[in-house]
Design an enzyme around this catalytic site. Structure first.
Site, mmCIF file in Angstrom:
data_model
loop_
_atom_site.group_PDB
_atom_site.id
_atom_site.type_symbol
_atom_site.label_atom_id
_atom_site.label_comp_id
_atom_site.label_asym_id
_atom_site.label_seq_id
_atom_site.Cartn_x
_atom_site.Cartn_y
_atom_site.Cartn_z
ATOM 1 N N ALA A 72 -9.406 -29.749 5.333
ATOM 2 C CA ALA A 72 -9.456 -31.182 4.977
ATOM 3 C C ALA A 72 -8.386 -31.785 5.603
ATOM 4 C CB ALA A 72 -9.590 -31.425 3.626
ATOM 5 N N ASP A 73 -8.347 -32.945 5.627
ATOM 6 C CA ASP A 73 -7.233 -33.915 6.191
ATOM 7 C C ASP A 73 -7.306 -35.274 5.676
ATOM 8 O OD1 ASP A 73 -4.797 -34.036 8.042
ATOM 9 O OD2 ASP A 73 -5.836 -35.791 8.664
ATOM 10 N N THR A 74 -6.415 -35.513 4.795
ATOM 11 C CA THR A 74 -6.349 -37.104 4.254
ATOM 12 C C THR A 74 -5.146 -37.989 5.080
ATOM 13 O OG1 THR A 74 -6.689 -35.847 2.126
ATOM 14 C CG2 THR A 74 -6.157 -38.283 2.185
ATOM 15 N N GLY A 109 -11.190 -36.144 5.566
ATOM 16 C CA GLY A 109 -12.320 -35.429 6.417
ATOM 17 C C GLY A 109 -12.229 -34.007 5.863
#
Length: 189
Positions: A72-74, A109
């Site tokens: 994940a990436d925020t 994502g």
């Protein structure tokens, strides 16, 4: 209902993501690899979050034959400006001052990989901040760790309790992992 049949790797050092995965009653191990998080400059915020999540998943191609790999990436977007993790106290102060009394978007994502299959998605949450005083910003930076958080804040921290007026969307997305969408994606994966 999702019934876990395969081992899961969570490729994230984020304690918040780990906490959320535990709360979802998922059995997983944390494995970390260094990944270049640069991205093409012409991408929209949602595309950036997914692009980086997919880069992270690609780094685990060898591991995904026996495990489900979740990455994940925020990112935080304010007036089309991407606010990543602050570099220092001055940078964190600048970010929180921008967010004070305004609204912004938090995009996460997520990629789920297994074998040669990858499913990616994103979620977005609109966050509305009350005005913050310089004293409140200084207190938050001195007493909490804004340096490992996009936008220099964690909604689950003190600042979330006093500064967030309202959100439209997923709370867990702002924490770094949209659990509602992840659960649905795992169920369909």
């Amino acid at each position: 209902m999702y019934k876990q049949t395969l081992p899961i790797i969570l490729a994230s050092k984020s304690p918040r993501r780990q906490e959320l995965m535990k709360s979802m009653n998922l059995d997983f191990k944390v494995v970390l690899k260094e990944v270049d998080e640069s991205y093409p400059k012409d991408l929209l915020p949602a595309e950036i979050a997914v692009y980086i999540a997919e880069k992270k998943a690609a780094a685990f191609a060898d591991d995904s034959h026996e495990n489900i790999v979740i990455t994940a990436d925020t990112i935080v977007a304010y007036n089309n400006e991407i606010l990543g993790k602050p570099e220092d106290v001055t940078h964190a102060t600048e970010m929180l001052t921008k967010l004070s009394g305004t609204n912004h978007q938090v995009y996460t994502g997520v990629s789920i990989a297994y074998g040669d299959k990858m499913h990616s998605f994103y979620d977005v949450t609109e966050v509305f901040f009350n005005p913050l005083t310089a004293e409140q910003i200084d207190f938050y930076i001195a007493n909490f760790n804004p340096f490992d958080k996009a936008g220099a804040y964690g909604i689950q921290d003190w600042i979330g309790l006093v500064a967030v007026d309202k959100i439209i969307g997923s709370y867990t997305n702002v924490m770094g992992l949209p659990t509602e969408k992840l659960y649905k994606a795992l169920s369909g994966f």
